[in-house]
Design an enzyme around this catalytic site. Sequence first.
Site: not given
Ligand code: NAD
Length: 297
Positions: A171, A246, A96, A65-66
């Site tokens: 991280k 964030k 994260t 999740l975000p």
């Molecule tokens: P994103 O915004 O693309 O996806 C997050 C998903 O979570 C969305 O589909 C949203 O609908 C869903 N969501 C939110 N609240 C929810 C809930 N209560 N129940 C069910 N689903 C829910 O984000 P992302 O890029 O996939 O990143 C996710 C995590 O990974 C974050 O913490 C980010 O910091 C970390 N991260 C991202 C990357 C990257 O390159 N995108 C790399 C490393 C780490």
Amino acid sequence: MQKIAFIGLGNMGAPMALNLLKNGYALTVFDLSAAAVKTLADAGAQAAASAGEAVSGAAVVISMLPASRHVEGLYLGEQGILPHIADGTLIIDCSTIAAQTSQKVAHAAAARGLAMLDAPVSGGTGGAQAGTLTFIVGGDLAALERARPLLATMGKNIFHAGAHGAGQTAKICNNMLLGILMAGTAEALALGVASGLDPKVLSDIMSKSSGRNWALEVYNPYPGVMDNVPASRGYTGGFGVDLMHKDLGLAAEAALAANAATPLGELARNLYGVHSKAGAGGKDFSSILQLLSKHSE
Ligand code: NAD
């Protein structure tokens, strides 16, 4: 085959879940976005109508999740799933988030006799698709050994950083450095282009010089220099500016708590914050180049 519940199918969660499916794991998935659930269901996952339904009967729960509030809400909120998770289930949160939130949720899980790991990842959406992520794990070693086969399906490197929350702390140190490196790389490329250089030629030169780094060599922020990176598809489908902002906020909080000096991290946090306020929050973080560039590429 053990049932796995996967919650959070965004830019990272979807390709991670797809890799588990491809390797024969039985997945039940949930996301607030019906479109995201449908994509996984079309690939063979069982779709759940709620997070509570997804975790029913699961042997392992994975969340991606975000931010902290989403993870705390998912497990401990009014509709929180912790009471619905069966005894003996392993919980792996790959989001994260703040180390303190990871610790809070892990302690609540432990009070129910459930093992939980914080397992944030590095490697970007490319690493998630290729199954080459780095997992940075906090929690008990015994729980990590249970999680290892699953993590090895989605990633290449698995590190144990320490107790609950330590994965998040490591991280955040990495992402503070990444935020600084991306801003610095964008600044150098923008300077070169403004001075008449070709961004591809300059990137080739710096990649073989002392300025080389991951942002330059793997995730180049200048449009057209590299294929298959967000900069070459309108800064879409990567790691959002708001997510980087964030993470830099989490680094600032960690610095306050540890009385550590992080001046470059703070500067980077402000740069991404200004960029977000100008309307770029949903773009990939490499779009910081647009803030530093003469022309909006
Ligand atoms: P994103 O915004 O693309 O996806 C997050 C998903 O979570 C969305 O589909 C949203 O609908 C869903 N969501 C939110 N609240 C929810 C809930 N209560 N129940 C069910 N689903 C829910 O984000 P992302 O890029 O996939 O990143 C996710 C995590 O990974 C974050 O913490 C980010 O910091 C970390 N991260 C991202 C990357 C990257 O390159 N995108 C790399 C490393 C780490």
